[in-house]
Design a protein around this motif. Structure first.
Motif, PDB file in Angstrom:
ATOM      1  N   TYR A  10       0.840  -1.203   0.000  1.00 32.11           N
ATOM      2  CA  TYR A  10       0.000   0.000   0.000  1.00 32.11           C
ATOM      3  C   TYR A  10       0.879   1.258   0.000  1.00 32.11           C
ATOM      4  O   TYR A  10       0.623   2.224  -0.737  1.00 32.11           O
ATOM      5  N   ALA A  11       1.892   1.264   0.851  1.00 26.63           N
ATOM      6  CA  ALA A  11       2.764   2.435   0.972  1.00 26.63           C
ATOM      7  C   ALA A  11       3.483   2.730  -0.344  1.00 26.63           C
ATOM      8  O   ALA A  11       3.620   3.894  -0.755  1.00 26.63           O
ATOM      9  N   ALA A  12       3.948   1.674  -1.021  1.00 28.30           N
ATOM     10  CA  ALA A  12       4.645   1.871  -2.295  1.00 28.30           C
ATOM     11  C   ALA A  12       3.703   2.452  -3.342  1.00 28.30           C
ATOM     12  O   ALA A  12       4.078   3.363  -4.106  1.00 28.30           O
ATOM     13  N   PHE A  13       2.493   1.939  -3.399  1.00 26.81           N
ATOM     14  CA  PHE A  13       1.484   2.463  -4.328  1.00 26.81           C
ATOM     15  C   PHE A  13       1.243   3.948  -4.092  1.00 26.81           C
ATOM     16  O   PHE A  13       1.319   4.769  -5.022  1.00 26.81           O
ATOM     17  N   LEU A  14       0.985   4.318  -2.858  1.00 25.47           N
ATOM     18  CA  LEU A  14       0.664   5.710  -2.554  1.00 25.47           C
ATOM     19  C   LEU A  14       1.874   6.618  -2.758  1.00 25.47           C
ATOM     20  O   LEU A  14       1.729   7.754  -3.230  1.00 25.47           O
ATOM     21  N   ALA A  15       3.072   6.130  -2.425  1.00 22.82           N
ATOM     22  CA  ALA A  15       4.277   6.943  -2.591  1.00 22.82           C
ATOM     23  C   ALA A  15       4.552   7.230  -4.068  1.00 22.82           C
ATOM     24  O   ALA A  15       4.874   8.371  -4.453  1.00 22.82           O
TER      25      ALA A  15
END
Length: 290
Positions: free
Chosen positions: A219-224
């Motif tokens: 999730y964090a990679a997607f949003l970043a």
């Protein structure tokens, strides 16, 4: 004695394509529409909007048919999938593949109303859709292949709008792939016990006790990645508000999956389309307020 009537052929085919469970179509739709808005610099026009909305639902339905034929021997050993039409024998594999082919052909007719670049990309999209179900037999992270399949609307949106696929589309696809890894790992966590027994490979099995941490990192990679791209495009505060809302939903999902119950993991997966929706809403608002 009262007996339950057998479902009609129409009901069986609707069940085959998950007509009453549209969450999977939404997972395809929102990133595709986000890319369409970004590629067009705003509203893409009614023609392209109709093509991509209808095409998304048709291709997801075709993918369900192919997936159920490919997985029919595995699905009979999984509690959640044992009664699917192909697995139960209510629809033959041949019938399911024919129906899937008709749906894919209908989607291709829509693509023919766009341009040559989009038509060429549609063949690659179809190939990945057909290939994905078989990766569960030999690839430890088949969710990554699904991530490519569920992100193909992004380059096709740029091709239809601009006649080419720039590097921006590739970065959007990469970011979206991480989102697919997140929600499909949640999905795989639901069936992990059954999958271990029958030998299917999934990201939930590969990640093991790091599954929850892996989901949150995805999730964090997607949003970043999408935040970085939005900053580069000069998108305003509505876009980042949408990403913040998506991050809040992802945080809530952590509370649903950390105990690893079937119910919690399936609920997280089933409601994941709201992540894509708030991002799309942010994209639309950002261009509308420019």
């Amino acid at each position: 004695m009262n007996t339950l009537a057998a479902p009609s052929r129409l009901a069986l085919y609707l069940d085959l394509i998950r007509w009453d469970r549209p969450a999977g179509s939404y997972l395809l739709l929102w990133p595709t529409l986000s890319a369409l808005w970004i590629a067009a610099g705003g509203f893409p026009g009614w023609h392209l909007l109709a093509v991509f909305v209808a095409g998304t639902f048709l291709m997801r339905s075709a993918g369900c048919a192919v997936n159920d034929v490919a997985d029919r021997e595995f699905d009979r050993h999984v509690k959640r999938t044992a009664q699917r039409p192909v697995t139960s024998g209510a629809i033959s594999p041949r019938e399911a593949l024919l129906f899937g082919a008709l749906l894919a052909f209908a989607a291709f007719l829509l693509v023919l109303s766009t341009n040559r670049a989009t038509i060429l990309w549609s063949f690659a999209a179809l190939a990945v859709t057909i290939f994905y179900p078989f990766t569960k037999r030999f690839f430890s992270m088949p969710q990554a292949v699904l991530g490519v399949a569920f992100s193909f609307g992004i380059p096709m949106a740029f091709a239809a709008t601009r006649g080419e696929v720039p590097a921006l589309a590739g970065w959007l696809l990469l970011g979206n792939l991480f989102w697919v890894l997140a929600y499909d790992t949640e999905y795989a966590m639901v069936d992990r016990d059954d999958d271990l027994k029958i030998g299917i490979r999934t990201s939930a099995i590969t990640l093991g006790r790091f599954d929850v941490a892996g989901v949150m990192l995805f999730y964090a990679a997607f949003l970043a990645i999408w935040a970085w791209l939005g900053a580069g495009l000069g998108l305003g505060w509505p876009y980042f508000a949408g990403l913040a809302a998506a991050g809040a939903i992802a945080g809530w999902h952590c509370t649903l999956i950390r105990s690893r119950t079937r119910e919690g993991c399936f609920r997280a997966f089933r409601l994941n389309h709201w992540v894509g929706f708030v991002v799309f809403a942010g994209v639309v608002a950002a261009f509308a307020l420019r």
